[in-house]
Design a protein around this motif. Sequence first.
Motif, mmCIF file in Angstrom:
data_model
loop_
_atom_site.group_PDB
_atom_site.id
_atom_site.type_symbol
_atom_site.label_atom_id
_atom_site.label_comp_id
_atom_site.label_asym_id
_atom_site.label_seq_id
_atom_site.Cartn_x
_atom_site.Cartn_y
_atom_site.Cartn_z
ATOM 1 N N PHE A 161 0.022 4.791 -3.014
ATOM 2 C CA PHE A 161 0.771 4.770 -4.277
ATOM 3 C C PHE A 161 1.631 3.522 -4.374
ATOM 4 O O PHE A 161 1.896 2.843 -3.375
ATOM 5 C CB PHE A 161 1.659 6.021 -4.391
ATOM 6 N N VAL A 162 2.069 3.231 -5.595
ATOM 7 C CA VAL A 162 3.031 2.154 -5.808
ATOM 8 C C VAL A 162 4.014 2.628 -6.877
ATOM 9 O O VAL A 162 3.644 3.404 -7.767
ATOM 10 C CB VAL A 162 2.321 0.836 -6.203
ATOM 11 N N THR A 219 7.548 -7.587 -1.151
ATOM 12 C CA THR A 219 8.263 -8.850 -1.043
ATOM 13 C C THR A 219 7.303 -10.012 -1.278
ATOM 14 O O THR A 219 7.610 -10.941 -2.021
ATOM 15 C CB THR A 219 8.877 -8.994 0.367
ATOM 16 N N ASP A 220 6.153 -9.948 -0.627
ATOM 17 C CA ASP A 220 5.226 -11.083 -0.617
ATOM 18 C C ASP A 220 3.955 -10.805 -1.404
ATOM 19 O O ASP A 220 2.943 -11.468 -1.179
ATOM 20 C CB ASP A 220 4.878 -11.446 0.832
ATOM 21 N N GLY A 221 3.993 -9.855 -2.319
ATOM 22 C CA GLY A 221 2.802 -9.534 -3.101
ATOM 23 C C GLY A 221 2.120 -8.290 -2.570
ATOM 24 O O GLY A 221 2.121 -8.007 -1.365
ATOM 25 N N LEU A 222 1.503 -7.537 -3.483
ATOM 26 C CA LEU A 222 0.877 -6.271 -3.119
ATOM 27 C C LEU A 222 -0.231 -6.460 -2.084
ATOM 28 O O LEU A 222 -0.390 -5.634 -1.174
ATOM 29 C CB LEU A 222 0.318 -5.616 -4.397
ATOM 30 N N ALA A 223 -0.990 -7.561 -2.201
ATOM 31 C CA ALA A 223 -2.083 -7.797 -1.250
ATOM 32 C C ALA A 223 -1.537 -7.885 0.167
ATOM 33 O O ALA A 223 -2.097 -7.318 1.113
ATOM 34 C CB ALA A 223 -2.831 -9.085 -1.612
ATOM 35 N N ASN A 224 -0.433 -8.581 0.330
ATOM 36 C CA ASN A 224 0.162 -8.722 1.654
ATOM 37 C C ASN A 224 0.674 -7.386 2.183
ATOM 38 O O ASN A 224 0.411 -7.019 3.332
ATOM 39 C CB ASN A 224 1.302 -9.737 1.601
ATOM 40 N N GLU A 225 1.390 -6.652 1.346
ATOM 41 C CA GLU A 225 2.022 -5.418 1.829
ATOM 42 C C GLU A 225 0.978 -4.343 2.144
ATOM 43 O O GLU A 225 1.127 -3.575 3.092
ATOM 44 C CB GLU A 225 3.039 -4.892 0.804
ATOM 45 N N LEU A 226 -0.096 -4.293 1.336
ATOM 46 C CA LEU A 226 -1.167 -3.342 1.636
ATOM 47 C C LEU A 226 -1.781 -3.653 3.001
ATOM 48 O O LEU A 226 -2.062 -2.752 3.797
ATOM 49 C CB LEU A 226 -2.238 -3.384 0.546
ATOM 50 N N ILE A 244 -4.000 -0.338 -10.772
ATOM 51 C CA ILE A 244 -2.775 -1.091 -10.478
ATOM 52 C C ILE A 244 -1.908 -1.108 -11.744
ATOM 53 O O ILE A 244 -2.357 -1.566 -12.799
ATOM 54 C CB ILE A 244 -3.088 -2.541 -10.056
ATOM 55 N N PRO A 245 -0.677 -0.621 -11.650
ATOM 56 C CA PRO A 245 0.161 -0.544 -12.859
ATOM 57 C C PRO A 245 0.738 -1.903 -13.252
ATOM 58 O O PRO A 245 1.609 -2.435 -12.568
ATOM 59 C CB PRO A 245 1.270 0.433 -12.441
ATOM 60 N N LEU A 246 0.209 -2.446 -14.329
ATOM 61 C CA LEU A 246 0.694 -3.731 -14.851
ATOM 62 C C LEU A 246 1.466 -3.470 -16.141
ATOM 63 O O LEU A 246 1.044 -2.661 -16.963
ATOM 64 C CB LEU A 246 -0.494 -4.661 -15.153
ATOM 65 N N GLY A 276 3.119 2.644 -0.641
ATOM 66 C CA GLY A 276 3.048 3.492 0.537
ATOM 67 C C GLY A 276 1.921 4.480 0.455
ATOM 68 O O GLY A 276 1.042 4.376 -0.410
ATOM 69 N N THR A 277 1.956 5.426 1.374
ATOM 70 C CA THR A 277 0.909 6.434 1.453
ATOM 71 C C THR A 277 1.538 7.808 1.655
ATOM 72 O O THR A 277 2.649 7.932 2.177
ATOM 73 C CB THR A 277 -0.050 6.154 2.630
ATOM 74 N N ALA A 278 0.815 8.825 1.224
ATOM 75 C CA ALA A 278 1.281 10.198 1.401
ATOM 76 C C ALA A 278 0.067 11.116 1.328
ATOM 77 O O ALA A 278 -0.943 10.771 0.697
ATOM 78 C CB ALA A 278 2.278 10.568 0.303
ATOM 79 N N SER A 279 0.163 12.268 1.941
ATOM 80 C CA SER A 279 -0.914 13.253 1.803
ATOM 81 C C SER A 279 -0.977 13.664 0.333
ATOM 82 O O SER A 279 0.021 13.547 -0.395
ATOM 83 C CB SER A 279 -0.623 14.473 2.678
#
Lengths: 331, 331
Positions: A161-162, A219-226, A244-246, A276-279
């Motif tokens: 999720f984001v 911080t550094d873009g979604l690609a990095n954090e994923l 992706i919510p734009l 992040g992630t969640a069940s």
Amino acid sequence: VKNLDEFQLIRHLTERVHAAEPHVQVGIGDDAAVLSVGVGEEVLATTDAMVDGVHFRTDTLSFYDVGYKAVAASLSDIAAMGGEPRHVLIALAVPTGQSVDSLEQIYDGVADICLHYGCALIGGDVVSTAGPLMITTTVLGSVPAGTALLRSGATPGDIVFVTGTVGDSGAGLKLLLEKTPLPADEAYLLVSAHQRPSPQVRVGQLLRQEGASSCDDITDGLANELNEIANASGVRLRIDRGRIPLSPPVKNLARRRQEAALDYAWYGGEDYQLVGTASPFVFARALSRCESMGIKITQIGKVEAGEGVIAVGDGDLAVLEPKGYNHMRKE
Amino acid sequence: VKNLDEFQLIRHLTERVHAAEPHVQVGIGDDAAVLSVGVGEEVLATTDAMVDGVHFRTDTLSFYDVGYKAVAASLSDIAAMGGEPRHVLIALAVPTGQSVDSLEQIYDGVADICLHYGCALIGGDVVSTAGPLMITTTVLGSVPAGTALLRSGATPGDIVFVTGTVGDSGAGLKLLLEKTPLPADEAYLLVSAHQRPSPQVRVGQLLRQEGASSCDDITDGLANELNEIANASGVRLRIDRGRIPLSPPVKNLARRRQEAALDYAWYGGEDYQLVGTASPFVFARALSRCESMGIKITQIGKVEAGEGVIAVGDGDLAVLEPKGYNHMRKE
């Protein structure tokens, strides 16, 4: 800086910022701050440095924004752990000839974001430098023992999720640098997202309470954090591009500039939203609570066995590297 | 800095420093560190920034020394509160073209002093700058709740004391800058005091345990710190010049340079010894314990009603300002 010695200057600047908070036993003015900690709590600590010309430009950020945003970056780290930020220390390196007025503006920005998040300034240092303006923030926070959200807990079967929308800050910077025409309300939204981002402290705490399995701030873009989450957790994240919510202004800016709107999300950075992630069960509860609080949270993919990050959509499947795509094959 | 991206560089550098310590639940590598706190403990926090060309010169400090001394300055703040230092965060601003080797040396200095004092590196940031090298250290420590030594507790009738000898660091810097001939063993003592000072953590804890009434560490010279205590406590300190503990090398250097040896103590700074006050009873006990531990602690004056700092001796009485004397009258 003239007419004020170092100690007077520090006192003058720090007086602008709220220094009281229930856990501050001794604040600014002694050798170190003394802080109480609640029973069953752990302390969170993070440091970030921002340098003029590297992390910001004073033609795109006001001095007020510099102070505001520097603290925001560290608050966001506390948010990503699901913690409550409490205490801020600021080290400011001041170029020769910098006006006291500009320093006051920096501290006004620090003061406002501290007030908004209920934090107290508990220490700091102001030094002169022959180099560019630099601000180093340390934020201390608190979390119930053993419950901090880490990057390493994602498990196959979890939902990715984001929070909020992503890419706004990067689009705001682009707008500031290249002056692409955009309706005033849309421009305002993007520029605000860049200049005065909102660390997602409340959502972070909600996600911790509900038991999200991993979390990181953007911080550094979604690609990095994923990729950070995938690597730390030893899993693969499969992300649906179409989810992706734009924000409408990001889409509008990208259309006018004939760019891919998603690139602002992947690589723009400084959104300070949470990913992040969640069940599925935990996510359903978090989603319900977020909706009742008016907070946007979006499922963008799922966790699989494997490694790395895969972006899918429009019949295409590609490895999403921290920087840039690696198109492997058509699905 | 080349061939390593920012994240690799941070990992490469921080791997040199001890990251484990019993209170570190989550160390470097996530958004924030997670630290446990013992029952009945309070947290101490302090930040210091050092800039090349302002706070140090790379012709008088090696890169190793820069790392060592930056941490020492913050550890000394924890020592002055009577606390136990535990956790260190480092923000390093790196000039363009700085070698990775020199950064490794800085972190080796950080590693050695952390190891010596049982501290763990729990976070940090490495950023590039167009300006000079700058290192910002944040140190977190612990103290039993309600027992931190402050500057504000001095009471008339108390004894004023100082640990170790004072002026060595300032004399060491003078020696490095002006190459005054001095026997090698004496030169070594002074230069070491300047380059690798020893924060007085054990004595600070001892003074807290015994119940000293105030304490400060000597960062900006004894004259400044005495005034800090006098101001914070609302008392006058009467200091006996003849009792200021000067090392033989400081006296020897001052004699050869035809300078007043005491000026190194008053204005030299960076000794990182402790100065404070205690009731005669508490001081007697502290003195006894220090003697049994081989630690030097010296009575240098007493606390009176009034304000400011008075230096007496040789039939002269003068107000000791934070910088410079103000001779008021002959006694």
